[in-house]
Design a protein around this motif. Structure first.
Motif, PDB file in Angstrom:
ATOM      1  N   GLY A 215      57.145  41.888  15.650  1.00 51.99           N
ATOM      2  CA  GLY A 215      55.590  41.105  15.887  1.00 51.99           C
ATOM      3  C   GLY A 215      55.558  39.967  16.283  1.00 51.99           C
ATOM      4  N   ASP A 216      53.902  39.543  15.906  1.00 50.71           N
ATOM      5  CA  ASP A 216      53.601  38.849  16.767  1.00 50.71           C
ATOM      6  C   ASP A 216      53.255  36.954  15.681  1.00 50.71           C
ATOM      7  OD1 ASP A 216      51.266  38.375  15.683  1.00 50.71           O
ATOM      8  OD2 ASP A 216      50.175  39.034  18.453  1.00 50.71           O
ATOM      9  N   GLY A 217      53.463  37.537  15.264  1.00 44.11           N
ATOM     10  CA  GLY A 217      53.328  37.196  13.324  1.00 44.11           C
ATOM     11  C   GLY A 217      51.917  36.900  13.059  1.00 44.11           C
ATOM     12  N   ARG A 218      51.429  37.368  13.802  1.00 41.87           N
ATOM     13  CA  ARG A 218      49.857  37.009  13.651  1.00 41.87           C
ATOM     14  C   ARG A 218      48.964  38.598  12.350  1.00 41.87           C
ATOM     15  NH1 ARG A 218      49.685  36.490  18.851  1.00 41.87           N
ATOM     16  NH2 ARG A 218      48.802  34.481  19.907  1.00 41.87           N
ATOM     17  N   ASN A 219      49.375  39.046  12.778  1.00 37.80           N
ATOM     18  CA  ASN A 219      49.377  40.529  11.473  1.00 37.80           C
ATOM     19  C   ASN A 219      47.630  40.047  11.783  1.00 37.80           C
ATOM     20  OD1 ASN A 219      52.025  40.902  10.783  1.00 37.80           O
ATOM     21  ND2 ASN A 219      52.012  38.794   9.971  1.00 37.80           N
ATOM     22  N   PRO A 220      47.107  40.147  12.163  1.00 37.10           N
ATOM     23  CA  PRO A 220      45.801  40.520  12.521  1.00 37.10           C
ATOM     24  C   PRO A 220      44.974  41.509  11.265  1.00 37.10           C
ATOM     25  CG  PRO A 220      45.758  41.607  14.178  1.00 37.10           C
ATOM     26  CD  PRO A 220      47.304  40.939  13.607  1.00 37.10           C
ATOM     27  N   THR A 221      44.288  41.737  10.247  1.00 40.73           N
ATOM     28  CA  THR A 221      43.280  42.733   9.570  1.00 40.73           C
ATOM     29  C   THR A 221      43.294  43.846  10.352  1.00 40.73           C
ATOM     30  OG1 THR A 221      41.496  41.932   9.490  1.00 40.73           O
ATOM     31  CG2 THR A 221      42.745  41.441   7.931  1.00 40.73           C
ATOM     32  N   ALA A 248      39.050  62.628   7.531  1.00 43.47           N
ATOM     33  CA  ALA A 248      38.352  63.476   8.330  1.00 43.47           C
ATOM     34  C   ALA A 248      38.677  63.319   9.352  1.00 43.47           C
ATOM     35  CB  ALA A 248      37.348  63.665   8.010  1.00 43.47           C
ATOM     36  N   ARG A 249      38.739  62.023   9.903  1.00 38.68           N
ATOM     37  CA  ARG A 249      38.520  61.621  11.317  1.00 38.68           C
ATOM     38  C   ARG A 249      39.754  61.689  11.929  1.00 38.68           C
ATOM     39  NH1 ARG A 249      38.205  56.286  13.984  1.00 38.68           N
ATOM     40  NH2 ARG A 249      37.249  55.179  11.559  1.00 38.68           N
ATOM     41  N   LEU A 250      40.893  61.407  11.563  1.00 34.86           N
ATOM     42  CA  LEU A 250      42.149  61.459  12.569  1.00 34.86           C
ATOM     43  C   LEU A 250      43.503  62.076  11.873  1.00 34.86           C
ATOM     44  CD1 LEU A 250      42.384  57.377  12.158  1.00 34.86           C
ATOM     45  CD2 LEU A 250      42.088  58.495  13.936  1.00 34.86           C
ATOM     46  N   GLY A 251      43.179  62.820  10.805  1.00 31.16           N
ATOM     47  CA  GLY A 251      44.022  63.501   9.942  1.00 31.16           C
ATOM     48  C   GLY A 251      44.558  62.924   9.272  1.00 31.16           C
ATOM     49  N   ASP A 252      44.777  63.779   8.256  1.00 32.07           N
ATOM     50  CA  ASP A 252      46.005  63.074   6.873  1.00 32.07           C
ATOM     51  C   ASP A 252      46.885  62.935   7.525  1.00 32.07           C
ATOM     52  OD1 ASP A 252      43.892  64.414   5.366  1.00 32.07           O
ATOM     53  OD2 ASP A 252      45.099  66.304   4.625  1.00 32.07           O
ATOM     54  N   TYR A 253      48.089  62.779   8.429  1.00 30.12           N
ATOM     55  CA  TYR A 253      49.004  61.786   8.752  1.00 30.12           C
ATOM     56  C   TYR A 253      48.837  61.583   9.626  1.00 30.12           C
ATOM     57  CZ  TYR A 253      52.466  66.234   7.543  1.00 30.12           C
ATOM     58  OH  TYR A 253      52.757  67.120   6.421  1.00 30.12           O
ATOM     59  N   PHE A 254      48.145  61.487  10.598  1.00 25.78           N
ATOM     60  CA  PHE A 254      48.263  59.635  11.187  1.00 25.78           C
ATOM     61  C   PHE A 254      47.029  58.562  11.059  1.00 25.78           C
ATOM     62  CE2 PHE A 254      45.627  58.522  15.801  1.00 25.78           C
ATOM     63  CZ  PHE A 254      46.867  57.174  16.011  1.00 25.78           C
ATOM     64  N   ALA A 255      46.227  59.687   9.649  1.00 27.99           N
ATOM     65  CA  ALA A 255      44.986  58.246   8.838  1.00 27.99           C
ATOM     66  C   ALA A 255      46.472  57.249   7.853  1.00 27.99           C
ATOM     67  CB  ALA A 255      43.864  59.248   8.288  1.00 27.99           C
ATOM     68  N   GLU A 256      46.935  58.066   7.449  1.00 23.42           N
ATOM     69  CA  GLU A 256      47.995  57.222   6.004  1.00 23.42           C
ATOM     70  C   GLU A 256      48.296  56.860   6.883  1.00 23.42           C
ATOM     71  OE1 GLU A 256      52.269  59.285   3.475  1.00 23.42           O
ATOM     72  OE2 GLU A 256      51.313  60.038   5.441  1.00 23.42           O
ATOM     73  N   ALA A 257      49.169  56.739   7.829  1.00 24.97           N
ATOM     74  CA  ALA A 257      50.333  55.637   8.638  1.00 24.97           C
ATOM     75  C   ALA A 257      49.070  54.937   9.150  1.00 24.97           C
ATOM     76  CB  ALA A 257      50.999  55.695  10.232  1.00 24.97           C
ATOM     77  N   LEU A 258      47.914  54.403   9.655  1.00 25.14           N
ATOM     78  CA  LEU A 258      47.168  53.422   9.857  1.00 25.14           C
ATOM     79  C   LEU A 258      46.452  53.068   8.895  1.00 25.14           C
ATOM     80  CD1 LEU A 258      45.253  54.992  12.979  1.00 25.14           C
ATOM     81  CD2 LEU A 258      47.192  53.851  12.840  1.00 25.14           C
ATOM     82  N   LEU A 259      46.502  53.197   7.428  1.00 31.59           N
ATOM     83  CA  LEU A 259      45.899  53.018   6.411  1.00 31.59           C
ATOM     84  C   LEU A 259      46.508  52.065   5.848  1.00 31.59           C
ATOM     85  CD1 LEU A 259      43.731  55.715   4.627  1.00 31.59           C
ATOM     86  CD2 LEU A 259      42.873  53.408   5.970  1.00 31.59           C
ATOM     87  N   LEU A 260      48.327  51.763   6.116  1.00 30.13           N
ATOM     88  CA  LEU A 260      49.249  50.689   6.030  1.00 30.13           C
ATOM     89  C   LEU A 260      49.300  49.464   5.899  1.00 30.13           C
ATOM     90  CD1 LEU A 260      52.083  52.267   7.263  1.00 30.13           C
ATOM     91  CD2 LEU A 260      51.622  53.175   4.673  1.00 30.13           C
ATOM     92  N   ASP A 261      48.983  48.481   4.943  1.00 28.74           N
ATOM     93  CA  ASP A 261      49.566  47.405   4.950  1.00 28.74           C
ATOM     94  C   ASP A 261      50.119  45.992   5.295  1.00 28.74           C
ATOM     95  OD1 ASP A 261      48.181  45.570   4.589  1.00 28.74           O
ATOM     96  OD2 ASP A 261      48.249  44.134   2.891  1.00 28.74           O
ATOM     97  N   GLN A 262      50.674  46.151   6.633  1.00 31.12           N
ATOM     98  CA  GLN A 262      51.602  45.882   6.890  1.00 31.12           C
ATOM     99  C   GLN A 262      52.151  43.846   7.170  1.00 31.12           C
ATOM    100  OE1 GLN A 262      53.009  48.913   9.450  1.00 31.12           O
ATOM    101  NE2 GLN A 262      54.786  49.843   7.887  1.00 31.12           N
ATOM    102  N   GLY A 263      52.865  43.539   7.769  1.00 29.31           N
ATOM    103  CA  GLY A 263      52.810  42.124   7.639  1.00 29.31           C
ATOM    104  C   GLY A 263      54.702  41.369   7.891  1.00 29.31           C
ATOM    105  N   THR A 264      54.425  41.172   9.189  1.00 30.69           N
ATOM    106  CA  THR A 264      56.602  40.347   9.631  1.00 30.69           C
ATOM    107  C   THR A 264      55.999  39.352  10.620  1.00 30.69           C
ATOM    108  OG1 THR A 264      58.529  41.283  10.453  1.00 30.69           O
ATOM    109  CG2 THR A 264      55.647  42.010  11.812  1.00 30.69           C
TER     110      THR A 264
END
Length: 296
Positions: A215-221, A248-264
């Protein structure tokens, strides 16, 4: 080197094809059908039409190569079978040769973690839970130099699936883009050209093995990203959504991934391989770069 590459016509693979050729490598592109041969031929690669699920055929192609890189992905329920098929073909083809086999993965496999490194425990959401056993098999293969590059959200040159999703976000009554969830979660990002540079460095360094987090280190919100995406598409702004709206928009599986809070900060890639991202960040690209030009 003579490099067998899957996904050469895809977003990440096309950047990698250019990077490899710019550094003197010969690329053999494994493509699905004849319609893709012209595209890779025009870019200087040698196409071979092959079904990636046909292990004997893929093994035959790989045995004549010095290395293999796997970036192809259907992005659907068949992704696990495809990754397993290509990985097993590489293990069969490379045997005790010591040749490198490099495949792409994604940082979602680490789950919620604001400081991801290669030593971080894997905690994948359901969407990508199938990745770990395949990747472990690649890294455990004796006699083959197995590498898994675990990438943040790839962007650049107006492309990429997640950036496209943000640009196409639904709008409220005032025309503002609606964020995925509250928008407070962070997403690691990397320009596809910088990602391709890391792939090449791994390919060329005989000591490179195991996982490489990138990852580029920026880790934007997500809020920062969606507000910048609003500029790109001419929306007045962006407003927080909710977890329920995202599901509701993205489906449970995809939303679960996109709601993760991550950084590197990709320390291993920087320290061991001298990798340094040089392209503008995704926020800047939305506000001032390729995405604004594409969507204007």
């Amino acid at each position: 080197m003579k490099v067998a590459l899957t996904g050469a016509t895809g977003f990440i693979g096309s950047h990698l094809l250019a990077e490899l050729q710019d550094h003197g490598h010969e690329v053999v592109a494994l493509v699905r059908n004849d319609s893709q041969t012209d595209a890779v031929t025009a870019r200087g690669a040698s196409p071979i039409v092959v079904d990636l699920h046909d292990r004997p055929a893929v093994v035959s192609v790989l045995r004549s190569a010095d290395a293999a890189i796997h970036t192809a992905s259907p992005g659907d329920a068949t992704s696990a079978d495809l990754d397993a098929a290509v990985a097993d073909a590489a293990i069969d083809a490379f045997g005790a040769s010591g040749k490198p086999y490099i495949q792409i993965s994604g940082l979602w496999v680490y789950g919620d973690n604001s400081s991801i490194s290669e030593e971080s425990p894997l905690n994948p959401p359901a969407l990508v839970s199938w990745r770990e056993p395949i990747e472990r098999r690649v890294l455990a293969a004796n006699g083959m130099r197995g590498v898994v590059i675990v990438s943040g959200v790839a962007y650049g040159d107006g492309g990429g699936g997640v950036p496209g999703m943000l640009l196409g976000s639904p709008r409220d009554d005032a025309g503002n883009l609606i964020m995925v969830g509250s928008g407070q979660q962070h997403w690691p990002t990397v320009h596809a050209a910088d990602l391709a540079d890391l792939f090449r460095r791994v390919l060329e360094d005989d000591t490179a093995r195991g996982y490489y987090v990138v990852g580029d280190g920026r880790n934007p919100t997500v809020a920062e990203l969606t507000e910048a995406a609003a500029v790109a598409v001419g929306a007045p702004g962006a407003v927080p959504g909710s977890d329920d709206e995202a599901r509701a928009r993205l489906g449970d599986y995809f939303a679960e991934a996109l709601l993760l809070d991550q950084g590197t900060d990709a320390a291993k890639a920087r320290t061991e391989l001298g990798w340094q991202p040089t392209r503008p960040g995704l926020v800047d690209e939305f506000r001032n770069g390729s995405y604004r030009k594409v969507t204007a």
